[in-house]
Enzyme design. Sequence first.
Site, PDB file in Angstrom:
ATOM      1  N   SER A 110       3.807   1.735  -1.389  1.00  0.00           N
ATOM      2  CA  SER A 110       4.344   1.926  -2.747  1.00  0.00           C
ATOM      3  C   SER A 110       3.266   2.455  -3.690  1.00  0.00           C
ATOM      4  O   SER A 110       3.533   3.287  -4.568  1.00  0.00           O
ATOM      5  CB  SER A 110       4.848   0.601  -3.310  1.00  0.00           C
ATOM      6  N   ASP A 165       0.811  -1.223   0.000  1.00  0.00           N
ATOM      7  CA  ASP A 165       0.000   0.000   0.000  1.00  0.00           C
ATOM      8  C   ASP A 165       0.845   1.275   0.000  1.00  0.00           C
ATOM      9  O   ASP A 165       0.494   2.248  -0.670  1.00  0.00           O
ATOM     10  CB  ASP A 165      -1.051  -0.001   1.126  1.00  0.00           C
ATOM     11  N   ARG A 219       6.911 -32.432  21.743  1.00  0.00           N
ATOM     12  CA  ARG A 219       7.217 -31.040  22.070  1.00  0.00           C
ATOM     13  C   ARG A 219       6.121 -30.057  21.646  1.00  0.00           C
ATOM     14  O   ARG A 219       5.274 -30.376  20.817  1.00  0.00           O
ATOM     15  CB  ARG A 219       8.486 -30.615  21.327  1.00  0.00           C
ATOM     16  N   ASP A 222       1.543 -10.555   2.727  1.00  0.00           N
ATOM     17  CA  ASP A 222       0.692 -10.431   3.921  1.00  0.00           C
ATOM     18  C   ASP A 222      -0.810 -10.522   3.652  1.00  0.00           C
ATOM     19  O   ASP A 222      -1.589 -10.694   4.566  1.00  0.00           O
ATOM     20  CB  ASP A 222       0.962  -9.082   4.617  1.00  0.00           C
ATOM     21  N   GLY A 232       3.520 -10.801   8.806  1.00  0.00           N
ATOM     22  CA  GLY A 232       2.213 -10.150   8.773  1.00  0.00           C
ATOM     23  C   GLY A 232       2.225  -9.039   9.797  1.00  0.00           C
ATOM     24  O   GLY A 232       1.799  -9.209  10.929  1.00  0.00           O
TER      25      GLY A 232
HETATM   26  O1  F6P Z   1       5.179  -6.543   4.118  1.00  0.00           O
HETATM   27  C1  F6P Z   1       5.731  -7.756   3.851  1.00  0.00           C
HETATM   28  C2  F6P Z   1       6.652  -8.211   4.920  1.00  0.00           C
HETATM   29  O2  F6P Z   1       7.085  -9.468   4.517  1.00  0.00           O
HETATM   30  C3  F6P Z   1       6.078  -8.231   6.344  1.00  0.00           C
HETATM   31  O3  F6P Z   1       5.273  -9.331   6.608  1.00  0.00           O
HETATM   32  C4  F6P Z   1       7.313  -8.161   7.189  1.00  0.00           C
HETATM   33  O4  F6P Z   1       7.052  -7.567   8.413  1.00  0.00           O
HETATM   34  C5  F6P Z   1       8.211  -7.277   6.378  1.00  0.00           C
HETATM   35  O5  F6P Z   1       7.801  -7.388   5.038  1.00  0.00           O
HETATM   36  C6  F6P Z   1       9.681  -7.602   6.503  1.00  0.00           C
HETATM   37  O6  F6P Z   1      10.381  -6.651   5.802  1.00  0.00           O
HETATM   38  P1  F6P Z   1      11.930  -6.711   5.474  1.00  0.00           P
HETATM   39  O7  F6P Z   1      12.118  -7.703   4.380  1.00  0.00           O
HETATM   40  O8  F6P Z   1      12.269  -5.334   5.062  1.00  0.00           O
HETATM   41  O9  F6P Z   1      12.614  -7.184   6.723  1.00  0.00           O
END
Ligand code: F6P
Length: 365
Positions: free
Chosen positions: A108, A106, A188, A153, A196
């Site tokens: 971008s 969103d 375990r 996500d 997400g």
């Molecule tokens: O928005 C996608 C996402 O994969 C999120 O789920 C996660 O928090 C974030 O990107 C991780 O970002 P980066 O790759 O910059 O660590």
Amino acid sequence: KRCIAVLTSGGDAQGMNPFVRAVVRTALFKGCQPFAIFEGYKGLVRGGPEYIKALNWEDVDGWNAQGGTNIGTARCKEFKERAGRLAGALHLIEAGIDALIVCGGDGSLTGADLFRAEWPSLVDELLNSGKITAEQATTYQHLTICGAVGSIDNDMADTDSTIGAYSALDRICEAVDYVEATAKSHSRAFVIEVMGRHCGWLALMSGICTSADSIFIPEEAVDPKTWRDDMCKVVTKHRERGKRTTIVIVAEGALDSDLTPVTSEDVHKTLVDRLGLDTRITVLGHVQRGGSAVAFDRILATLQGVESVNAVLESTPSTPSPIITVSENQIQRKSLVESVKSTKSIAAAIKEKEFSRVLQLRNSE
Ligand code: F6P
């Protein structure tokens, strides 16, 4: 010949390559010249042949089966400033491009729409500073923008699925199945942390697919006073029935109703301290964004890539920027601004602790 550029932005997602492939080939099929902007908005700001390249049919051979994004992506601060967008406008005009298709999250897509709204004033500034000619200013009066959502996500309103979400879900399920085998051997408990940031779709769906004992997501905030007991009751009931494994899935953005994060460490401690379970934490991390796209994402990305080019070719200066969505199995065009607004209202409702509204909004998506 109409010149159409495509870029990928934000965190990568499986399906971005199939998307770019579809844009490139549809554009060529329709008699246009496709360009790729490498490294997302950073490439637009830097410009030049290193970052802005015309692509041919064979340049995208085999891309349906390739994970990540071959044209690169970046989170770019410079594009958030007007100076960065001014440089971007100049580079597009120099390359003869007047339409931009963006596949990203969103943030971008909002950046893309802002760029379009600002475009006439950017062109004026470039003309007044002598960087472009009067003829160029007349030819490139409007910028056409089209968005498609690439995000594992599944966090965008108005679309049933974002490009990459089902591939990441598949990765999670596979990993949990692996963990389940070793968990069973040792009897375990495993706390599995999934991505997400503001959206619990991956946690919820993977929890369903792997028969998890408990799931924590941002949208259904648990009671800080009772969630530990509630979880332990369920886990105990399952153990009493003879289950040798315990799987708890925690979304990285999970919260309680005081907006305190529900962390994997906290869940781990609860399972150890209260139930005496031999417990491990597995943070799946970027494995979830890895590997190639599942069939669904390849189809979704391809259909949305085709539709993005159609939307560009049918757009007029007064058409609001579209976002390509899928709803009830139909590829549709919706208003980019409206969809981003609805997405943001979910995040805002979480912040305001209006959890019943959050569920209402999610259900109406
Ligand atoms: O928005 C996608 C996402 O994969 C999120 O789920 C996660 O928090 C974030 O990107 C991780 O970002 P980066 O790759 O910059 O660590």
